[in-house]
Design an enzyme around this catalytic site. Structure first.
Site, PDB file in Angstrom:
ATOM      1  N   TYR A   2      29.142  -8.269  38.667  1.00  0.00           N
ATOM      2  CA  TYR A   2      28.216  -8.644  39.733  1.00  0.00           C
ATOM      3  C   TYR A   2      27.591  -7.439  40.411  1.00  0.00           C
ATOM      4  CZ  TYR A   2      31.962  -7.602  43.123  1.00  0.00           C
ATOM      5  OH  TYR A   2      32.945  -6.985  43.877  1.00  0.00           O
ATOM      6  N   GLY A   3      27.870  -6.247  39.899  1.00  0.00           N
ATOM      7  CA  GLY A   3      27.300  -5.027  40.456  1.00  0.00           C
ATOM      8  C   GLY A   3      27.473  -3.879  39.473  1.00  0.00           C
TER       9      GLY A   3
ATOM     10  N   ARG B 174      38.479   4.014  44.011  1.00  0.00           N
ATOM     11  CA  ARG B 174      38.400   5.427  43.668  1.00  0.00           C
ATOM     12  C   ARG B 174      39.267   6.257  44.606  1.00  0.00           C
ATOM     13  NH1 ARG B 174      32.004   6.199  43.345  1.00  0.00           N
ATOM     14  NH2 ARG B 174      32.114   4.407  44.757  1.00  0.00           N
ATOM     15  N   ASP B 175      39.816   7.325  44.082  1.00  0.00           N
ATOM     16  CA  ASP B 175      40.655   8.210  44.889  1.00  0.00           C
ATOM     17  C   ASP B 175      39.802   8.881  45.954  1.00  0.00           C
ATOM     18  OD1 ASP B 175      42.882   9.449  45.778  1.00  0.00           O
ATOM     19  OD2 ASP B 175      43.151  10.762  44.027  1.00  0.00           O
ATOM     20  N   ARG B 176      40.428   9.243  47.064  1.00  0.00           N
ATOM     21  CA  ARG B 176      39.734   9.865  48.186  1.00  0.00           C
ATOM     22  C   ARG B 176      40.786  10.481  49.106  1.00  0.00           C
ATOM     23  NH1 ARG B 176      36.536   5.030  49.520  1.00  0.00           N
ATOM     24  NH2 ARG B 176      37.005   4.617  47.334  1.00  0.00           N
TER      25      ARG B 176
ATOM     26  N   TYR C 180      14.889  -4.188  42.131  1.00  0.00           N
ATOM     27  CA  TYR C 180      15.542  -5.494  42.207  1.00  0.00           C
ATOM     28  C   TYR C 180      14.646  -6.541  41.549  1.00  0.00           C
ATOM     29  CZ  TYR C 180      19.002  -8.644  44.341  1.00  0.00           C
ATOM     30  OH  TYR C 180      20.031  -9.525  44.551  1.00  0.00           O
TER      31      TYR C 180
ATOM     32  N   ASN D  21      28.305 -11.687  50.677  1.00  0.00           N
ATOM     33  CA  ASN D  21      29.630 -11.198  50.289  1.00  0.00           C
ATOM     34  C   ASN D  21      30.644 -12.322  50.177  1.00  0.00           C
ATOM     35  OD1 ASN D  21      28.955  -8.548  52.597  1.00  0.00           O
ATOM     36  ND2 ASN D  21      28.565  -8.522  50.404  1.00  0.00           N
TER      37      ASN D  21
END
Length: 359
Positions: free
Chosen positions: A266-267, A198-200, A76, A149
Site C-alpha cells: 500500500y506504499g 528501521r534502526d535509529r 499521484y 490511515n
C-alpha cells in the site's frame, strides 16, 4: 428553524441559520507541480457567500499525508486542477449553509467525502455533497485519521485474509501512521503482530512505544533478516504481510510468509520496486496484492460497509482503544519547514504533522 442531525453518531438539535459573515481565509496553494517546499505558497482570500447548494466551513485540523505530497509533486494518479489547494483529510465546522442545503446545519462537524477537497486552508466553501457530517464527541486528531490511515489499516486486515484470533500479521514501516493503526487493530481483534522498523538512535524508545500500543514483537530490519522467530515455532508463520516500504524490505516480508500467504502493498517509501523471488510464487504459492484506499472509497462511498467501518473506528476512538499516531500540531505559518521535513528521504521524523487552524 431546527433539524436533528443524522450521520456517524448522535447529535442534539442544532439551529440551521443561513448567513455568511465576511471571512478571510488563509490557505496554501500550488500553481505548478513540483517540490512541495518550493511550489506551495501561502495566500489569503475573502471567502464568498455559499451558493444554495454550498456550505461554508472553518477547518479545525488538516492532516499532511504522503498522498498529499505526491499530489503536489504531480506523481499521484489523481491530479487536481491548478491552481489547487492541497489536502485530502481534515475536520471542520459548519459556519453557514446555502438555502437548499438539507443534510448539514451550522455547528455541525464535518469531514471530506471526496478526494482532493483542499483542506490546507482555514476556511472554504464546498458543495454539500462533498462533505460528511461526523460525530462531535471524539478528539479531532484521531477523527482526522479515520478516512485514510484508520480505514487503510481496517480494510487490509479485513479484506485479504480471513484472520482469526491468534493469527499473525507481519508489517514493515510499523511506525507509520497506518502502521500504528494496524498495531492497535491487531491488538483489539486478537491478532499477533510482528512489526519491522528501521534502526535509529532512539530505537529502544520506539520499540517501547509500539509495544505499548499493543505490538507483539518489534524488530529492526537487520534483526528481522536474522530472526529465528518463525523457525523456532514460538510464533506461527504469518498469513498476511503489509508492505509500505518496497525494495529489500518487501522481499524479506515475502520470505517469511506462510505457504499461500498474501503480501499487500500500500506504499513505497523506499522508492524501490517490490521484488518477489520466483520460488516464492512456485513453491509457496504466495500472492502479491495491492491496496489503494482512494479506489476502495470511490467504489464504496455510500455503502453500508463503509458506514459500518467508520462507525466502528469512531466507537473505538471514543472508548480510548484507538489513539492517534505520533503527531505534531503546527500552525499553517510553519508550512515550509513542515513540508521540507515531510519530503526528507531519510523518513525518520517519526511523526505525523497536522495543520491546526486554531493556533
Amino acid at each position: 428553524m431546527f433539524k436533528v442531525g443524522v450521520g456517524l453518531g448522535n447529535f442534539t438539535n442544532i439551529p440551521c441559520r443561513f448567513y455568511s459573515p465576511s471571512v478571510k481565509a488563509k490557505k496554501l496553494v500550488f500553481h505548478e507541480f513540483g517540490d512541495p517546499p518550493k511550489v506551495v505558497k501561502f495566500e489569503e482570500e475573502v471567502v464568498p457567500e455559499p451558493k444554495p447548494d454550498e456550505v461554508l466551513i472553518e477547518m479545525l485540523v488538516a492532516s499532511i499525508n504522503p498522498a498529499d505530497i505526491n499530489i503536489v509533486q504531480g506523481v499521484y494518479p489523481i491530479k487536481p486542477r491548478l491552481p489547487g489547494v492541497p489536502g485530502n483529510e481534515g475536520v471542520g465546522k459548519v459556519l453557514s449553509v446555502g438555502r437548499n442545503v438539507k443534510s448539514l446545519c451550522v455547528g455541525d462537524r464535518v469531514m471530506p467525502n471526496t478526494e482532493n477537497l483542499g483542506t490546507w486552508r482555514s476556511h472554504g466553501v464546498f458543495k454539500e455533497t462533498s462533505l460528511m457530517k461526523v460525530r462531535d464527541d471524539i478528539p479531532l486528531v484521531e477523527q482526522s485519521a479515520t478516512h485514510s490511515n484508520g480505514a487503510t489499516a481496517y480494510r487490509m486486515l479485513k479484506d485479504f485474509v480471513a484472520l482469526k484470533e491468534g493469527d499473525v500479521v507481519l508489517q514493515n514501516g510499523a511506525n507509520s501512521a497506518a502502521g500504528q493503526h494496524v498495531v492497535q487493530l491487531c491488538h483489539i481483534w486478537g491478532y499477533k503482530s510482528v512489526n519491522i522498523v528501521r534502526d535509529r538512535p532512539n530505537i529502544a524508545e520506539l520499540k517501547s512505544y509500539l509495544t505499548g500500543l499493543g505490538a507483539t514483537h518489534v524488530l529492526t530490519e537487520e534483526e528481522f533478516r536474522k530472526t529465528e522467530l518463525f523457525k523456532s515455532g514460538d510464533v506461527p508463520q504469518p498469513k498476511l504481510a503489509l508492505n509500505c516500504v518496497g525494495g529489500k524490505s518487501s522481499t524479506e516480508l515475502i520470505r517469511k510468509l506462510a505457504p499461500k500467504g498474501i503480501m499487500v502493498t500500500y506504499g513505497g517509501m523506499s522508492r524501490e520496486p517490490v521484488i518477489v523471488p520466483t520460488a516464492m510464487f512456485i513453491f509457496k504459492d504466495i500472492e502479491a496484492r495491492g491496496f489503494w484506499i482512494t479506489r476502495w472509497t470511490n467504489e464504496n462511498r455510500d455503502s453500508e460497509e463503509r458506514k459500518t467501518m467508520l462507525c466502528e473506528l469512531m466507537d473505538l476512538i471514543k472508548e480510548n482503544k484507538l489513539v492517534a499516531p505520533t503527531h505534531k500540531l503546527v500552525p499553517i505559518s510553519e508550512y515550509t519547514e513542515v513540508l521540507s521535513d515531510t519530503v526528507n528521504p531519510k523518513g525518520l521524523r517519526g511523526m505525523k504533522y497536522l495543520f491546526d487552524f486554531r493556533l
